[in-house]
Motif scaffolding. Structure first.
Motif, PDB file in Angstrom:
ATOM      1  N   LYS A   1       0.828  -1.212   0.000  1.00 64.75           N
ATOM      2  CA  LYS A   1       0.000   0.000   0.000  1.00 64.75           C
ATOM      3  C   LYS A   1       0.862   1.261   0.000  1.00 64.75           C
ATOM      4  O   LYS A   1       0.613   2.196  -0.768  1.00 64.75           O
ATOM      5  CB  LYS A   1      -0.947   0.000   1.197  1.00 64.75           C
ATOM      6  CG  LYS A   1      -1.861   1.234   1.210  1.00 64.75           C
ATOM      7  CD  LYS A   1      -2.921   1.122   2.260  1.00 64.75           C
ATOM      8  CE  LYS A   1      -3.790   2.357   2.275  1.00 64.75           C
ATOM      9  NZ  LYS A   1      -5.033   2.171   1.556  1.00 64.75           N
ATOM     10  N   LEU A   2       1.885   1.281   0.852  1.00 66.48           N
ATOM     11  CA  LEU A   2       2.757   2.456   0.924  1.00 66.48           C
ATOM     12  C   LEU A   2       3.550   2.650  -0.360  1.00 66.48           C
ATOM     13  O   LEU A   2       3.723   3.776  -0.836  1.00 66.48           O
ATOM     14  CB  LEU A   2       3.701   2.338   2.119  1.00 66.48           C
ATOM     15  CG  LEU A   2       3.014   2.422   3.490  1.00 66.48           C
ATOM     16  CD1 LEU A   2       4.014   2.137   4.596  1.00 66.48           C
ATOM     17  CD2 LEU A   2       2.364   3.778   3.679  1.00 66.48           C
ATOM     18  N   GLN A   3       4.025   1.553  -0.941  1.00 65.55           N
ATOM     19  CA  GLN A   3       4.807   1.644  -2.177  1.00 65.55           C
ATOM     20  C   GLN A   3       3.938   2.140  -3.334  1.00 65.55           C
ATOM     21  O   GLN A   3       4.378   2.962  -4.142  1.00 65.55           O
ATOM     22  CB  GLN A   3       5.402   0.269  -2.506  1.00 65.55           C
ATOM     23  CG  GLN A   3       6.421   0.288  -3.611  1.00 65.55           C
ATOM     24  CD  GLN A   3       7.738   0.904  -3.186  1.00 65.55           C
ATOM     25  OE1 GLN A   3       8.031   1.036  -1.996  1.00 65.55           O
ATOM     26  NE2 GLN A   3       8.523   1.305  -4.152  1.00 65.55           N
ATOM     27  N   VAL A   4       2.706   1.656  -3.423  1.00 65.86           N
ATOM     28  CA  VAL A   4       1.789   2.102  -4.480  1.00 65.86           C
ATOM     29  C   VAL A   4       1.484   3.585  -4.304  1.00 65.86           C
ATOM     30  O   VAL A   4       1.477   4.354  -5.268  1.00 65.86           O
ATOM     31  CB  VAL A   4       0.479   1.269  -4.468  1.00 65.86           C
ATOM     32  CG1 VAL A   4      -0.589   1.889  -5.353  1.00 65.86           C
ATOM     33  CG2 VAL A   4       0.755  -0.155  -4.915  1.00 65.86           C
ATOM     34  N   LYS A   5       1.263   4.006  -3.061  1.00 70.76           N
ATOM     35  CA  LYS A   5       0.962   5.413  -2.780  1.00 70.76           C
ATOM     36  C   LYS A   5       2.138   6.315  -3.160  1.00 70.76           C
ATOM     37  O   LYS A   5       1.965   7.355  -3.795  1.00 70.76           O
ATOM     38  CB  LYS A   5       0.612   5.565  -1.284  1.00 70.76           C
ATOM     39  CG  LYS A   5       0.119   6.915  -0.903  1.00 70.76           C
ATOM     40  CD  LYS A   5      -1.284   7.102  -1.397  1.00 70.76           C
ATOM     41  CE  LYS A   5      -1.899   8.300  -0.727  1.00 70.76           C
ATOM     42  NZ  LYS A   5      -3.245   8.525  -1.207  1.00 70.76           N
ATOM     43  N   ARG A   6       3.358   5.895  -2.761  1.00 71.19           N
ATOM     44  CA  ARG A   6       4.555   6.707  -3.050  1.00 71.19           C
ATOM     45  C   ARG A   6       4.886   6.733  -4.534  1.00 71.19           C
ATOM     46  O   ARG A   6       5.180   7.785  -5.091  1.00 71.19           O
ATOM     47  CB  ARG A   6       5.768   6.140  -2.311  1.00 71.19           C
ATOM     48  CG  ARG A   6       5.851   6.546  -0.893  1.00 71.19           C
ATOM     49  CD  ARG A   6       7.180   6.092  -0.297  1.00 71.19           C
ATOM     50  NE  ARG A   6       6.906   5.620   1.044  1.00 71.19           N
ATOM     51  CZ  ARG A   6       7.279   4.464   1.561  1.00 71.19           C
ATOM     52  NH1 ARG A   6       7.998   3.633   0.858  1.00 71.19           N
ATOM     53  NH2 ARG A   6       6.970   4.137   2.781  1.00 71.19           N
TER      54      ARG A   6
ATOM     55  N   ASN B   1      -7.247  -0.639  -1.608  1.00 75.06           N
ATOM     56  CA  ASN B   1      -8.115  -1.081  -0.522  1.00 75.06           C
ATOM     57  C   ASN B   1      -7.611  -2.434  -0.025  1.00 75.06           C
ATOM     58  O   ASN B   1      -7.775  -3.455  -0.690  1.00 75.06           O
ATOM     59  CB  ASN B   1      -9.554  -1.191  -1.024  1.00 75.06           C
ATOM     60  CG  ASN B   1     -10.520  -1.531   0.072  1.00 75.06           C
ATOM     61  OD1 ASN B   1     -10.158  -2.019   1.131  1.00 75.06           O
ATOM     62  ND2 ASN B   1     -11.795  -1.259  -0.190  1.00 75.06           N
TER      63      ASN B   1
ATOM     64  N   GLY C   1       0.971   7.162  -6.680  1.00 76.78           N
ATOM     65  CA  GLY C   1       0.002   8.144  -6.209  1.00 76.78           C
ATOM     66  C   GLY C   1      -1.419   7.597  -6.156  1.00 76.78           C
ATOM     67  O   GLY C   1      -2.375   8.352  -6.262  1.00 76.78           O
ATOM     68  N   ARG C   2      -1.558   6.301  -6.025  1.00 74.32           N
ATOM     69  CA  ARG C   2      -2.873   5.664  -5.966  1.00 74.32           C
ATOM     70  C   ARG C   2      -3.098   5.062  -4.594  1.00 74.32           C
ATOM     71  O   ARG C   2      -2.166   4.839  -3.844  1.00 74.32           O
ATOM     72  CB  ARG C   2      -2.976   4.555  -7.005  1.00 74.32           C
ATOM     73  CG  ARG C   2      -2.908   5.048  -8.414  1.00 74.32           C
ATOM     74  CD  ARG C   2      -3.115   3.921  -9.357  1.00 74.32           C
ATOM     75  NE  ARG C   2      -3.069   4.401 -10.728  1.00 74.32           N
ATOM     76  CZ  ARG C   2      -3.299   3.640 -11.761  1.00 74.32           C
ATOM     77  NH1 ARG C   2      -3.583   2.375 -11.605  1.00 74.32           N
ATOM     78  NH2 ARG C   2      -3.240   4.145 -12.976  1.00 74.32           N
ATOM     79  N   SER C   3      -4.349   4.757  -4.318  1.00 72.66           N
ATOM     80  CA  SER C   3      -4.695   4.116  -3.062  1.00 72.66           C
ATOM     81  C   SER C   3      -5.214   2.715  -3.347  1.00 72.66           C
ATOM     82  O   SER C   3      -5.900   2.482  -4.341  1.00 72.66           O
ATOM     83  CB  SER C   3      -5.768   4.929  -2.343  1.00 72.66           C
ATOM     84  OG  SER C   3      -6.061   4.332  -1.102  1.00 72.66           O
TER      85      SER C   3
ATOM     86  N   THR D   1      -5.993  -5.695  -9.377  1.00 73.01           N
ATOM     87  CA  THR D   1      -5.080  -4.694  -8.838  1.00 73.01           C
ATOM     88  C   THR D   1      -3.628  -5.116  -9.029  1.00 73.01           C
ATOM     89  O   THR D   1      -2.796  -4.328  -9.472  1.00 73.01           O
ATOM     90  CB  THR D   1      -5.365  -4.451  -7.341  1.00 73.01           C
ATOM     91  OG1 THR D   1      -6.723  -4.029  -7.200  1.00 73.01           O
ATOM     92  CG2 THR D   1      -4.447  -3.393  -6.769  1.00 73.01           C
TER      93      THR D   1
END
Length: 101
Positions: free
Chosen positions: A16-21, A28, A24-26, A42
């Motif tokens: 989750k953190l790697q995808v966000k960084r 679930n 820029g996506r979230s 996903t």
């Protein structure tokens, strides 16, 4: 929580953190663990977008951990080509020998 569940939780948090960084996506996390179709879609999408070896390795590890719950598309074997019906061979006449006519 068992050791396997703790390991899965760590992988999901890291994912989750790697995808966000990176993208820029979230993501679930509840759906990742409870909805196999969402998890497969996903992971397939993120795998195509991953540009870092460590990130790609994380996706592969997660896919392996979630594999029992993942949707597996059945492999349909390709239909065998139908052979043309064999022509019956003409009977050879050997009354006058092999070279006789």
């Amino acid at each position: 929580m068992s050791e396997a569940e703790i390991e899965l939780a760590r992988l999901l948090a890291r994912f989750k953190l790697q995808v966000k960084r990176t993208l820029g996506r979230s993501v679930n996390l509840t759906a990742m663990t409870s909805d196999p179709a969402y998890a497969k879609a996903t992971l397939d999408e993120i795998e195509e977008l991953a540009d870092d070896e460590a990130f790609l390795l994380l996706v592969i590890c997660l896919r392996e951990k979630l594999a029992p719950a993942a949707v597996v598309e059945p492999v349909v074997p390709a239909p065998a080509p139908e052979a043309a019906p064999a022509r019956p061979q003409a009977m050879r006449d050997y009354r006058f020998g092999a070279r006789g006519g």
